[in-house]
Design a protein around this motif. Structure first.
Motif, PDB file in Angstrom:
ATOM      1  N   VAL A 186      45.416  -7.629   7.401  1.00 48.01           N
ATOM      2  CA  VAL A 186      44.383  -8.360   6.658  1.00 48.01           C
ATOM      3  C   VAL A 186      44.782  -8.549   5.189  1.00 48.01           C
ATOM      4  CG1 VAL A 186      41.962  -8.296   5.909  1.00 48.01           C
ATOM      5  CG2 VAL A 186      42.577  -7.596   8.226  1.00 48.01           C
ATOM      6  N   ASN A 187      45.408  -7.521   4.619  1.00 49.33           N
ATOM      7  CA  ASN A 187      45.841  -7.557   3.232  1.00 49.33           C
ATOM      8  C   ASN A 187      46.895  -8.621   2.957  1.00 49.33           C
ATOM      9  OD1 ASN A 187      45.239  -6.345   0.870  1.00 49.33           O
ATOM     10  ND2 ASN A 187      45.910  -4.296   1.549  1.00 49.33           N
ATOM     11  N   THR A 188      47.935  -8.620   3.795  1.00 53.40           N
ATOM     12  CA  THR A 188      49.026  -9.591   3.647  1.00 53.40           C
ATOM     13  C   THR A 188      48.506 -10.996   3.898  1.00 53.40           C
ATOM     14  OG1 THR A 188      50.514  -7.882   4.459  1.00 53.40           O
ATOM     15  CG2 THR A 188      51.388 -10.113   4.381  1.00 53.40           C
ATOM     16  N   ASP A 189      47.636 -11.121   4.891  1.00 56.63           N
ATOM     17  CA  ASP A 189      46.994 -12.400   5.206  1.00 56.63           C
ATOM     18  C   ASP A 189      46.306 -12.943   3.947  1.00 56.63           C
ATOM     19  OD1 ASP A 189      45.458 -14.488   6.208  1.00 56.63           O
ATOM     20  OD2 ASP A 189      44.294 -13.269   7.587  1.00 56.63           O
ATOM     21  N   ALA A 190      45.509 -12.104   3.294  1.00 51.04           N
ATOM     22  CA  ALA A 190      44.763 -12.538   2.104  1.00 51.04           C
ATOM     23  C   ALA A 190      45.711 -12.926   0.965  1.00 51.04           C
ATOM     24  CB  ALA A 190      43.798 -11.438   1.664  1.00 51.04           C
ATOM     25  N   LYS A 191      46.745 -12.103   0.750  1.00 53.49           N
ATOM     26  CA  LYS A 191      47.706 -12.387  -0.331  1.00 53.49           C
ATOM     27  C   LYS A 191      48.436 -13.691  -0.070  1.00 53.49           C
ATOM     28  CE  LYS A 191      49.385  -7.851  -1.476  1.00 53.49           C
ATOM     29  NZ  LYS A 191      50.625  -7.092  -1.369  1.00 53.49           N
ATOM     30  N   LEU A 192      48.845 -13.880   1.176  1.00 51.05           N
ATOM     31  CA  LEU A 192      49.597 -15.075   1.525  1.00 51.05           C
ATOM     32  C   LEU A 192      48.749 -16.328   1.302  1.00 51.05           C
ATOM     33  CD1 LEU A 192      51.823 -15.290   4.716  1.00 51.05           C
ATOM     34  CD2 LEU A 192      50.995 -17.269   3.483  1.00 51.05           C
ATOM     35  N   ARG A 193      47.516 -16.272   1.741  1.00 53.82           N
ATOM     36  CA  ARG A 193      46.670 -17.455   1.581  1.00 53.82           C
ATOM     37  C   ARG A 193      46.366 -17.742   0.118  1.00 53.82           C
ATOM     38  NH1 ARG A 193      42.298 -16.523   3.373  1.00 53.82           N
ATOM     39  NH2 ARG A 193      42.686 -14.426   4.158  1.00 53.82           N
ATOM     40  N   ALA A 194      46.229 -16.689  -0.699  1.00 57.05           N
ATOM     41  CA  ALA A 194      46.022 -16.895  -2.140  1.00 57.05           C
ATOM     42  C   ALA A 194      47.262 -17.552  -2.756  1.00 57.05           C
ATOM     43  CB  ALA A 194      45.708 -15.567  -2.819  1.00 57.05           C
ATOM     44  N   ALA A 195      48.447 -17.089  -2.323  1.00 55.84           N
ATOM     45  CA  ALA A 195      49.699 -17.636  -2.862  1.00 55.84           C
ATOM     46  C   ALA A 195      49.932 -19.077  -2.410  1.00 55.84           C
ATOM     47  CB  ALA A 195      50.875 -16.758  -2.439  1.00 55.84           C
ATOM     48  N   LEU A 196      49.392 -19.430  -1.255  1.00 54.59           N
ATOM     49  CA  LEU A 196      49.571 -20.795  -0.715  1.00 54.59           C
ATOM     50  C   LEU A 196      48.840 -21.846  -1.538  1.00 54.59           C
ATOM     51  CD1 LEU A 196      49.072 -20.593   3.172  1.00 54.59           C
ATOM     52  CD2 LEU A 196      51.122 -21.360   1.960  1.00 54.59           C
ATOM     53  N   ALA A 197      47.808 -21.430  -2.259  1.00 54.25           N
ATOM     54  CA  ALA A 197      46.946 -22.392  -2.952  1.00 54.25           C
ATOM     55  C   ALA A 197      47.754 -23.336  -3.847  1.00 54.25           C
ATOM     56  CB  ALA A 197      45.877 -21.657  -3.762  1.00 54.25           C
ATOM     57  N   GLU A 198      48.653 -22.772  -4.657  1.00 55.63           N
ATOM     58  CA  GLU A 198      49.401 -23.593  -5.610  1.00 55.63           C
ATOM     59  C   GLU A 198      50.366 -24.572  -4.904  1.00 55.63           C
ATOM     60  OE1 GLU A 198      49.422 -24.459  -8.696  1.00 55.63           O
ATOM     61  OE2 GLU A 198      51.423 -25.392  -8.647  1.00 55.63           O
ATOM     62  N   PRO A 199      51.300 -24.094  -4.067  1.00 55.74           N
ATOM     63  CA  PRO A 199      52.234 -25.065  -3.466  1.00 55.74           C
ATOM     64  C   PRO A 199      51.574 -26.076  -2.527  1.00 55.74           C
ATOM     65  CG  PRO A 199      52.603 -22.865  -2.559  1.00 55.74           C
ATOM     66  CD  PRO A 199      51.654 -22.710  -3.711  1.00 55.74           C
ATOM     67  N   THR A 200      50.381 -25.772  -2.008  1.00 58.35           N
ATOM     68  CA  THR A 200      49.752 -26.719  -1.073  1.00 58.35           C
ATOM     69  C   THR A 200      48.613 -27.500  -1.733  1.00 58.35           C
ATOM     70  OG1 THR A 200      48.140 -25.124  -0.210  1.00 58.35           O
ATOM     71  CG2 THR A 200      50.272 -25.201   0.904  1.00 58.35           C
TER      72      THR A 200
END
Ligand code: TTP
Ligand code: MG
Length: 242
Positions: A177-191
């Motif tokens: 769940v933690n990595t999932d949340a971090k990954l989706r937060a990081a995706l915001a900028e490039p996408t």
């Protein structure tokens, strides 16, 4: 493409060749650039089938799919593959280096760009720890990395291609769940200028989506934001409770 990435389904029905009943019935929605469209629904609901229609793995039986206002059938295969990154439900790595796997679909990407894609995909750490790093070997099918690592490498591959449409088929469920949340937060900028379509199992993955489509037996039975669906959709409430 004329306008970046808007994906529009207009009354799309699809049945697999030889099957009696359609798997998708009268699907209409618009996934806009800069927005996340999430698809949730039980196993067999047709989520993967719906995503696979976008890069034309198969063609709609009825109705029409448009990207940037242009019908899919009028876009060349090259244009489609250059503009869409799809992370399949069972992502595939081939035998070669990490770099060659990441450059599949992004031949021109520099090492710096590959590291940036890995950073967003939360894969920088484990790649940095491998001997040879970007040049370390992946075995056929990616059997020498874990399922979660394979998934993150395939997400990095999708990012390295810098498309204007991203399709994630259940790409976050093998992550904690933690990595999932971090990954989706990081995706915001490039996408941020891309249309992002996410199929999810976990509701927590998609609570922030701009629109959620609830798919049941090949039909969209409800749509809205997380808050709206909690109020309006019994099917969604059941998914949340499960
Ligand atoms: P999927 O589209 O694979 O359903 P799903 O992605 O919602 O399920 P899951 O959450 O488990 O990933 O399948 C929908 C229906 O289509 C199902 O009855 C199986 C059928 N189907 C085929 O007949 N041929 C195919 O190649 C696929 C992918 C599905
Ligand atoms: Mg699926």
């Amino acid at each position: 493409l004329p306008t970046p990435g808007t994906v529009e389904f207009k009354n799309v029905t699809f049945g697999y060749p030889g099957a009696e009943a359609p798997v998708l019935s009268d699907i209409s929605f618009t996934a806009k650039p800069g927005q996340t469209t999430a698809i949730i629904g039980s196993t067999g609901a047709g989520k993967t089938t719906l995503l696979n229609l976008i890069p034309r793995l198969y063609d709609a039986t009825e109705g029409e799919i448009l990207i940037g206002g242009v019908p899919l059938k009028d876009l060349g295969r090259d244009t489609i593959s250059r503009n869409i990154s799809a992370v399949p439900q069972r992502p595939y790595l081939f035998s070669g280096t990490i770099a060659s796997n990441l450059r599949f679909g992004a031949q021109e990407a520099t090492e710096e760009e590959l590291w940036e894609a890995l950073r967003v995909a939360q894969a920088e750490g484990f790649v940095a720890e491998r001997e040879g790093q970007l040049d370390s070997k992946i075995s056929q099918g990616g059997t020498n990395v874990s399922g979660g690592q394979r998934q993150r490498l395939c997400i990095a591959r999708a990012l390295a291609a810098k498309p204007n449409t991203y399709l994630f088929d259940d790409s976050f469920s093998a992550l904690d769940v933690n990595t999932d949340a971090k990954l989706r937060a990081a995706l915001a900028e490039p996408t941020k200028d891309a249309a992002v379509i996410i199929v999810a199992q976990r509701v927590s993955t998609i609570t922030g989506a701009d629109q959620i489509l609830v798919l049941d037996h090949g039909e969209i039975v409800a749509r809205g934001t997380h808050e709206q669906l909690l109020e309006t959709s019994e099917t969604y409430q059941e998914i949340v409770a499960s």
